[in-house]
Write a protein that holds these residues in place. Sequence first.
Motif, PDB file in Angstrom:
ATOM      1  N   GLY A  17      36.340  14.140  67.296  1.00 27.60           N
ATOM      2  CA  GLY A  17      35.008  14.176  67.891  1.00 27.60           C
ATOM      3  C   GLY A  17      34.098  13.069  67.381  1.00 27.60           C
ATOM      4  N   GLN A  53      32.678   9.819  69.500  1.00 26.25           N
ATOM      5  CA  GLN A  53      31.244   9.588  69.630  1.00 26.25           C
ATOM      6  C   GLN A  53      30.887   8.156  69.223  1.00 26.25           C
ATOM      7  N   GLU A 107      21.888  12.907  73.316  1.00 28.17           N
ATOM      8  CA  GLU A 107      22.494  13.670  72.219  1.00 28.17           C
ATOM      9  C   GLU A 107      23.632  12.887  71.539  1.00 28.17           C
ATOM     10  N   SER A 152      25.363  14.911  68.558  1.00 27.15           N
ATOM     11  CA  SER A 152      25.576  16.339  68.735  1.00 27.15           C
ATOM     12  C   SER A 152      26.894  16.789  68.099  1.00 27.15           C
ATOM     13  N   GLY A 153      26.817  17.740  67.186  1.00 31.53           N
ATOM     14  CA  GLY A 153      28.002  18.294  66.558  1.00 31.53           C
ATOM     15  C   GLY A 153      28.645  17.437  65.490  1.00 31.53           C
ATOM     16  N   ASP A 157      29.103  15.427  61.778  1.00 31.60           N
ATOM     17  CA  ASP A 157      28.779  15.608  60.367  1.00 31.60           C
ATOM     18  C   ASP A 157      27.834  14.494  59.910  1.00 31.60           C
ATOM     19  N   ASP A 172      18.594  16.906  67.284  1.00 30.26           N
ATOM     20  CA  ASP A 172      19.000  16.642  65.902  1.00 30.26           C
ATOM     21  C   ASP A 172      17.833  16.071  65.091  1.00 30.26           C
TER      22      ASP A 172
END
Length: 212
Positions: free
Chosen positions: A136, A140, A159, A162-163, A165, A193
């Motif tokens: 992911g 991104q 976004e 989004s998601g 770390d 965020d």
Amino acid sequence: MNLTCDHISFGYTRQVPVFTDFCHEFRPGITVLKGYSGSGKTTLLKLLAGYLKVNSGRITTPTGLRITSRRYRRRDVAYMFQGINLLPLMSVERNLRLAAEMAMLPGKEWKPRCETLIRDLGLQELRHRRADKLSGGQAQRAALARTLMKGAATVLLDEPTSGLDDANTAIIKKLVRQDTAESRRICIISTHDSRLLDLADDIIDFDHSVPG
């Protein structure tokens, strides 16, 4: 030149407006759109990208081109979708090259940019990996690289963290800040965020300040 919303109104139906008489002047630098889900942040990005047409009012682009013109969408604006939007069976490098080709950029312009983005986003070892094989965070970062490939005057990021770390978020923040400052482009970020708020030169709070 600025990207200007002049008394724009928009709704997916006449009975439920998203914006009513919205005005704002987006200047070079980073603008963050914050607010609850469904408040209109993504809708505004799509209007600024020319994917949707306003019901009334006017959006003026930095180059003076019509917001819905093919040339504006091809060269002057770049959009990073929430859903990543990489071609899954192509490598990271091929995805970046395709973005440049679709913008009709000459090789002497996009090839060094491709190398710089791959380096700055830590994608060197992933450049030949298929997009559907990325994690992911890797996907991104690759999606951001693809968005920045054509060097558009206006960059719209929906976004972008989004998601993710903190490590991946830090990489993306660093590049967005650096790229926007060096190019003096307009960068507009829609986000939930709070980690991105310190990037902002300007903040539009959809919970309080956007009519509709």
